[in-house]
Design a protein around this motif. Structure first.
Motif, PDB file in Angstrom:
ATOM      1  N   VAL A  41       0.839  -1.210   0.000  1.00  0.00           N
ATOM      2  CA  VAL A  41       0.000   0.000   0.000  1.00  0.00           C
ATOM      3  C   VAL A  41       0.868   1.253   0.000  1.00  0.00           C
ATOM      4  O   VAL A  41       0.581   2.223  -0.727  1.00  0.00           O
ATOM      5  N   VAL A  42       1.944   1.257   0.767  1.00  0.00           N
ATOM      6  CA  VAL A  42       2.830   2.425   0.820  1.00  0.00           C
ATOM      7  C   VAL A  42       3.463   2.671  -0.547  1.00  0.00           C
ATOM      8  O   VAL A  42       3.493   3.818  -1.033  1.00  0.00           O
ATOM      9  N   ILE A  43       3.940   1.625  -1.193  1.00  0.00           N
ATOM     10  CA  ILE A  43       4.575   1.780  -2.503  1.00  0.00           C
ATOM     11  C   ILE A  43       3.564   2.277  -3.530  1.00  0.00           C
ATOM     12  O   ILE A  43       3.834   3.222  -4.284  1.00  0.00           O
ATOM     13  N   ALA A  44       2.392   1.644  -3.567  1.00  0.00           N
ATOM     14  CA  ALA A  44       1.375   2.042  -4.542  1.00  0.00           C
ATOM     15  C   ALA A  44       0.889   3.466  -4.293  1.00  0.00           C
ATOM     16  O   ALA A  44       0.765   4.265  -5.241  1.00  0.00           O
ATOM     17  N   ALA A  45       0.613   3.811  -3.046  1.00  0.00           N
ATOM     18  CA  ALA A  45       0.120   5.155  -2.730  1.00  0.00           C
ATOM     19  C   ALA A  45       1.178   6.211  -3.030  1.00  0.00           C
ATOM     20  O   ALA A  45       0.852   7.287  -3.570  1.00  0.00           O
ATOM     21  N   THR A  46       2.424   5.916  -2.711  1.00  0.00           N
ATOM     22  CA  THR A  46       3.504   6.859  -2.989  1.00  0.00           C
ATOM     23  C   THR A  46       3.601   7.129  -4.483  1.00  0.00           C
ATOM     24  O   THR A  46       3.697   8.282  -4.917  1.00  0.00           O
ATOM     25  N   LEU A 102       0.404   9.106  -5.755  1.00  0.00           N
ATOM     26  CA  LEU A 102       0.437  10.499  -5.312  1.00  0.00           C
ATOM     27  C   LEU A 102       1.532  11.291  -6.020  1.00  0.00           C
ATOM     28  O   LEU A 102       1.339  12.462  -6.373  1.00  0.00           O
ATOM     29  N   TRP A 103       2.674  10.659  -6.256  1.00  0.00           N
ATOM     30  CA  TRP A 103       3.767  11.342  -6.946  1.00  0.00           C
ATOM     31  C   TRP A 103       3.376  11.651  -8.392  1.00  0.00           C
ATOM     32  O   TRP A 103       3.621  12.762  -8.881  1.00  0.00           O
ATOM     33  N   LEU A 104       2.761  10.671  -9.060  1.00  0.00           N
ATOM     34  CA  LEU A 104       2.323  10.909 -10.437  1.00  0.00           C
ATOM     35  C   LEU A 104       1.256  11.994 -10.498  1.00  0.00           C
ATOM     36  O   LEU A 104       1.279  12.861 -11.374  1.00  0.00           O
ATOM     37  N   ALA A 105       0.318  11.962  -9.573  1.00  0.00           N
ATOM     38  CA  ALA A 105      -0.737  12.970  -9.545  1.00  0.00           C
ATOM     39  C   ALA A 105      -0.160  14.358  -9.273  1.00  0.00           C
ATOM     40  O   ALA A 105      -0.561  15.344  -9.914  1.00  0.00           O
ATOM     41  N   ALA A 109       8.341  11.640  -2.333  1.00  0.00           N
ATOM     42  CA  ALA A 109       8.270  10.290  -2.903  1.00  0.00           C
ATOM     43  C   ALA A 109       9.491   9.466  -2.502  1.00  0.00           C
ATOM     44  O   ALA A 109       9.368   8.281  -2.161  1.00  0.00           O
ATOM     45  N   ILE A 110      10.656  10.079  -2.521  1.00  0.00           N
ATOM     46  CA  ILE A 110      11.871   9.377  -2.097  1.00  0.00           C
ATOM     47  C   ILE A 110      11.746   8.945  -0.641  1.00  0.00           C
ATOM     48  O   ILE A 110      12.120   7.821  -0.286  1.00  0.00           O
ATOM     49  N   ALA A 111      11.205   9.806   0.198  1.00  0.00           N
ATOM     50  CA  ALA A 111      11.011   9.452   1.607  1.00  0.00           C
ATOM     51  C   ALA A 111      10.058   8.268   1.738  1.00  0.00           C
ATOM     52  O   ALA A 111      10.300   7.355   2.542  1.00  0.00           O
ATOM     53  N   GLY A 112       8.991   8.265   0.966  1.00  0.00           N
ATOM     54  CA  GLY A 112       8.054   7.139   0.995  1.00  0.00           C
ATOM     55  C   GLY A 112       8.708   5.842   0.557  1.00  0.00           C
ATOM     56  O   GLY A 112       8.481   4.780   1.153  1.00  0.00           O
ATOM     57  N   PHE A 113       9.529   5.910  -0.478  1.00  0.00           N
ATOM     58  CA  PHE A 113      10.203   4.701  -0.956  1.00  0.00           C
ATOM     59  C   PHE A 113      11.282   4.225   0.020  1.00  0.00           C
ATOM     60  O   PHE A 113      11.497   3.021   0.171  1.00  0.00           O
ATOM     61  N   ILE A 114      11.951   5.139   0.679  1.00  0.00           N
ATOM     62  CA  ILE A 114      12.933   4.738   1.694  1.00  0.00           C
ATOM     63  C   ILE A 114      12.227   4.067   2.862  1.00  0.00           C
ATOM     64  O   ILE A 114      12.696   3.047   3.384  1.00  0.00           O
ATOM     65  N   TYR A 115      11.080   4.613   3.264  1.00  0.00           N
ATOM     66  CA  TYR A 115      10.277   3.984   4.316  1.00  0.00           C
ATOM     67  C   TYR A 115       9.885   2.564   3.901  1.00  0.00           C
ATOM     68  O   TYR A 115       9.987   1.627   4.697  1.00  0.00           O
ATOM     69  N   ALA A 116       9.466   2.409   2.658  1.00  0.00           N
ATOM     70  CA  ALA A 116       9.090   1.082   2.164  1.00  0.00           C
ATOM     71  C   ALA A 116      10.305   0.152   2.152  1.00  0.00           C
ATOM     72  O   ALA A 116      10.187  -1.032   2.514  1.00  0.00           O
TER      73      ALA A 116
END
Length: 75
Positions: free
Chosen positions: A18-23, A26-29, A51-58
């Motif tokens: 969910v974190v990867i998909a939502a990130t 949201l980044w594309l939007a 987005a980088i922060a979200g991916f690092i969290y993931a």
């Protein structure tokens, strides 16, 4: 005990997905809406950093999930 561990692993995997998909969504939007709204280019950098922060969290959670699975296979 093993059932609880399996469900914890599955729950963590779903959370990561969910974190990867939502990130990504949201980044594309944000990148599509930014120019339409006339936002300056510095906001694009802000969206990229978020987005980088979200991916690092993931990634951190993926490593935790991998460790959980390794511990489960050992014992």
């Amino acid at each position: 005990m093993a059932g609880e561990r399996d469900s914890a692993i599955a729950r963590k995997g779903r959370q990561i997905a969910v974190v990867i998909a939502a990130t990504m969504v949201l980044w594309l939007a944000a990148n599509a809406l930014g120019p339409m709204l006339g936002l300056p280019g510095r906001y694009a950098l802000l969206f990229d950093l978020a987005a980088i922060a979200g991916f690092i969290y993931a990634l951190v959670n993926i490593l935790q999930l991998w460790r959980m699975r390794q511990d489960q296979n050992r014992g």
